[in-house]
Write a protein that holds these residues in place. Structure first.
Motif, mmCIF file in Angstrom:
data_model
loop_
_atom_site.group_PDB
_atom_site.id
_atom_site.type_symbol
_atom_site.label_atom_id
_atom_site.label_comp_id
_atom_site.label_asym_id
_atom_site.label_seq_id
_atom_site.Cartn_x
_atom_site.Cartn_y
_atom_site.Cartn_z
ATOM 1 N N UNK A 104 0.834 -1.212 0.000
ATOM 2 C CA UNK A 104 0.000 0.000 0.000
ATOM 3 C C UNK A 104 0.864 1.257 0.000
ATOM 4 N N UNK A 105 1.945 1.216 0.764
ATOM 5 C CA UNK A 105 2.833 2.380 0.825
ATOM 6 C C UNK A 105 3.546 2.621 -0.504
ATOM 7 N N UNK A 106 3.916 1.546 -1.204
ATOM 8 C CA UNK A 106 4.677 1.687 -2.445
ATOM 9 C C UNK A 106 3.854 2.430 -3.494
ATOM 10 N N UNK A 107 2.566 2.106 -3.576
ATOM 11 C CA UNK A 107 1.706 2.782 -4.552
ATOM 12 C C UNK A 107 1.627 4.274 -4.272
ATOM 13 N N UNK A 108 1.454 4.628 -2.985
ATOM 14 C CA UNK A 108 1.410 6.044 -2.608
ATOM 15 C C UNK A 108 2.765 6.695 -2.870
ATOM 16 N N UNK A 109 3.810 5.962 -2.502
ATOM 17 C CA UNK A 109 5.169 6.497 -2.560
ATOM 18 C C UNK A 109 5.588 6.863 -3.977
ATOM 19 N N UNK A 110 5.236 6.004 -4.934
ATOM 20 C CA UNK A 110 5.753 6.209 -6.285
ATOM 21 C C UNK A 110 4.728 6.677 -7.305
#
Length: 350
Positions: free
Chosen positions: A1-7
């Motif tokens: 979930x964080x990766x999608x927001x992050x990138x």
């Protein structure tokens, strides 16, 4: 979930402190490539979306071309520098077959780590898959320059927001050079628009350099104010001299460019850094939004002038070169002295 927001959202904050160097956030070379593409695809798409909605696709191609040339001029020296290794280690007779590996993940290596460091600084993502503080001096200079220029791709639409300021300046200067009335999309560029554009173009270096100058003073003089803010002003820097200056310069540059990455040899978790970088971030984030909107409003109220033989075309390669020249001159005049004191001095000192 964080990766999608992050990138895809170009945010940059990872779940783990090590960000995309952590194996649970970025386990393989393949995931590294996917994350790189994820952070670049939306900023790329926004440029072509602009051309689609304006029905001026050639104009979008010119913008994308200028940004891509700028990106390559930053990423090629960075990758080359990281692959070549550290000359100080070379002098000790230690072989560096894999390049400069300090601060790098073995599963990625120096080349793609160098590429990532420029991608994350031009696109305002701020995520990292290596320690930027361990980068070679030329790499550090390119990372800084990417955020100082702050117009190549950018975050979700932010690259064009800043690029627009340089378009206004380029249109005005080009008009003066060829003796034509400066026009952009059928609207005259006059004194008010140029004053706003010039103010926004100057604000970015002003905030970065003023903050760095203040921090440098407190680092050199353990004043009462500096002591109150940090506990010990001289305790900020784990690295003295040119590299320590680069760390302070990077901190304010990253804040002003809304990036979030850092040269993390700097002890920055204290009231001084949290307050001053917060002020720089707020001013450099919101005022450059107000300026282009004000220019757009002024142009919207002006009478449309149909194109004629005397109109300066803004969708040509020549105009793209002009925009790039204006960006290069403004960046060079504003930031070269600071870069000369930091990463460039460190490079020549090696």
């Amino acid at each position: 979930a964080f990766i999608a927001i992050k990138h895809i959202g170009t945010n940059g904050g990872g779940f783990f402190g090590a960000n995309s160097a952590h194996p649970l956030e970025n386990p393989t070379y393949f995931t590294n490539a996917v994350e790189l593409w994820a952070q670049m695809i939306v900023p790329f798409a926004m440029i072509f979306a602009l051309g689609f909605f304006l029905k001026k696709q050639k104009f979008a191609y010119i913008i994308f071309g200028v940004m891509t040339v700028g990106f390559l001029l930053l990423v090629i020296p960075t990758m080359s520098s990281e692959i070549s290794g550290n000359p100080a280690i070379e002098k000790m007779g230690i072989s560096q077959l894999n390049g400069a590996m300090e601060g790098k993940e073995v599963r990625f290596g120096p080349a793609i780590s160098g590429f990532w460091s420029i991608a994350t600084t031009v696109i305002s993502t701020g995520s990292v898959n290596s320690m930027h503080d361990s980068s070679m001096p030329i790499s550090g200079a390119m990372q800084l320059l990417a955020m100082m220029v702050n117009v190549f791709y950018g975050g979700c639409g932010v690259g064009y927001l800043n690029f627009y300021i340089f378009i206004i300046l380029a249109v005005f200067i080009s008009g003066l050079m060829v003796g034509r009335t400066p026009e952009f999309f059928g609207k005259k560029i006059e004194a008010r628009e140029v004053k706003i554009a010039a103010f926004i173009a100057i604000l970015h270096p002003l905030l970065i350099l003023a903050g760095t100058a203040l921090a440098s003073y407190f680092a050199a003089h353990d004043t009462a104010m500096g002591y109150w803010f940090s506990g010990n002003a001289t305790g900020w820097l784990n690295n003295p001299g040119n590299h320590g200056f680069s760390e302070m310069l990077y901190e304010y540059t990253s804040s002003a460019a809304n990036n979030g990455s850092g040269f993390e040899g700097l002890g920055d978790n204290n009231p001084f850094w949290n307050i001053t970088t917060g002020i720089v971030l707020l001013l450099s984030r919101f005022i450059p939004i107000i300026g282009p909107l004000a220019i757009a409003g002024l142009l919207a109220n002006k009478k449309y002038i149909p194109e004629s033989a005397g109109t300066l075309k803004t969708d040509t390669t020549i105009f793209g070169i002009m925009i790039f020249a204006v960006i290069a001159i403004v960046a060079a005049l504003s930031f070269f002295p600071a870069l000369a004191l930091g990463p460039l001095a460190e490079y020549f000192g090696m």
